[in-house]
Design an enzyme around this catalytic site. Structure first.
Site, short mmCIF file in Angstrom:
data_model
loop_
_atom_site.label_atom_id
_atom_site.label_comp_id
_atom_site.label_asym_id
_atom_site.label_seq_id
_atom_site.Cartn_x
_atom_site.Cartn_y
_atom_site.Cartn_z
N ASP A 1 -0.12 -4.55 -2.11
CA ASP A 1 1.22 -4.06 -1.80
C ASP A 1 1.11 -2.94 -0.76
O ASP A 1 0.51 -1.90 -1.02
CB ASP A 1 1.86 -3.54 -3.09
CG ASP A 1 3.30 -3.12 -2.93
OD1 ASP A 1 3.68 -2.65 -1.84
OD2 ASP A 1 4.06 -3.24 -3.92
N SER B 1 10.61 -1.92 -7.71
CA SER B 1 10.54 -0.91 -6.67
C SER B 1 11.50 0.24 -6.97
O SER B 1 11.36 0.92 -7.98
CB SER B 1 10.79 -1.56 -5.31
OG SER B 1 10.41 -0.72 -4.26
N HIS C 1 4.38 -6.82 -2.48
CA HIS C 1 5.61 -6.21 -3.00
C HIS C 1 6.76 -7.21 -3.14
O HIS C 1 7.84 -6.86 -3.56
CB HIS C 1 6.04 -5.08 -2.05
CG HIS C 1 6.95 -4.06 -2.63
ND1 HIS C 1 6.55 -3.12 -3.55
CD2 HIS C 1 8.28 -3.81 -2.41
CE1 HIS C 1 7.56 -2.34 -3.88
NE2 HIS C 1 8.63 -2.74 -3.20
#
Length: 293
Positions: free
Chosen positions: A234, A156, A271
């Site tokens: 995600d 991320s 995620h």
């Protein structure tokens, strides 16, 4: 200049190696204490320095997220004889007004840059902390890492950091880069816009040539070794925070083929660290190809 003293806070045996937590006073972070975790495989010794992978975690995380059981990196790294360094994601305790008001800016959200806004510039220098300070401090402590063999990966916000550090660090510091669900085009997404407008005096325009992987790959002329995975389920991908397709298009337009830049969509994954742990071994083995060459 005397190198800061590393304080050993804890140690745990894992996969025949050792996971150690250290603390030191960081000049790059304005004299604040900084923690990091370091996994050393069993073959690491003064006569056998080992290559190292640097793992950069995402928003709200610390040095513990990737190194704990969540990441599933330690077993594959041990089998390959590779160390893994897990830094923190931001300075801690700077006392700057507003730095704890939002989960996606300030504490836990350093965005792996060097701040130029005077309000943050004394402390928010994660780029220097990762690329220069930590290697110097660890080497000065006599820990058997071969800093001529290092690669970088992250998740991320940390994926953003890994890609941008790989593409901008001098003398090809890193042999390869990979990322899980990276913020791939941060000057065009809400997280990145917020971070750059806050940390950088020149805002988004200043960030384009330094901290946006899509902008950087479009101008890069050197050979690269990059792997990216993201999940189709995600929510942050669906919200337009990650934009991996932008990075892939820029890479292809710049002439990089699938052997140099590979971007994989993973059906149904989100995620979380459930996603990361599923493909952790893939990423460690990807880097092993270059670190052990």
């Amino acid at each position: 200049m005397t190198s800061p003293v590393l304080e050993k806070l804890s140690s745990n045996k894992s996969f025949e190696g050792e996971l150690i937590k250290y603390k030191f006073k960081s000049a790059a972070l304005g004299g604040l204490p900084a923690n990091f975790n370091l996994f050393l495989p069993t073959n690491a010794s003064d006569s056998d320095k080992v290559p190292v992978l640097i793992y950069l975690a995402g928003l709200t995380c610390t040095e513990d997220n990737g190194s704990a059981q969540k990441g599933s990196f330690l077993g594959p790294a041990s089998s390959q004889g590779i160390a893994i360094l897990f830094p923190d994601t931001s300075p801690r305790g700077a006392g700057i007004d507003g730095e704890d008001d939002h989960w996606d800016f300030g504490t836990g959200a350093g965005f792996y840059l060097n701040a130029t806004n005077p309000k943050f510039a004394a402390h928010y220098n994660m780029y220097t902390h990762i690329t220069l300070e930590l290697p110097e401090v660890i080497e000065a402590a006599g820990i058997p890492i071969d800093w001529k063999r290092q690669s970088i990966f992250g998740h991320s916000m940390g994926g953003h950091g890994a890609l941008t550090m790989y593409l901008t660090s001098p003398q090809k510091q890193y042999r390869s880069a990979s990322a899980f669900s990276p913020v791939s085009n941060p000057t065009k997404c809400p997280w990145g816009e917020k971070a750059f407008k806050g940390y950088l005096q020149g805002g988004i325009e200043e960030a384009k040539d330094k901290y946006d992987a899509t902008e950087l790959i479009s101008k890069n002329k050197e050979p690269v070794h990059i792997l990216i995975d993201f999940g189709t389920a995600d929510n942050f991908y669906k919200q337009g925070q990650l934009l991996p397709e932008n990075f892939l298009k820029a890479a292809r337009d710049a002439g990089y083929d699938e052997f140099q830049v590979r971007v994989r969509s993973q059906e149904g994954y989100d995620h979380s660290y459930y996603f990361i742990s599923t493909f952790a071994s893939d990423h460690v083995h990807f880097h092993a190809n270059f670190l052990k060459a």
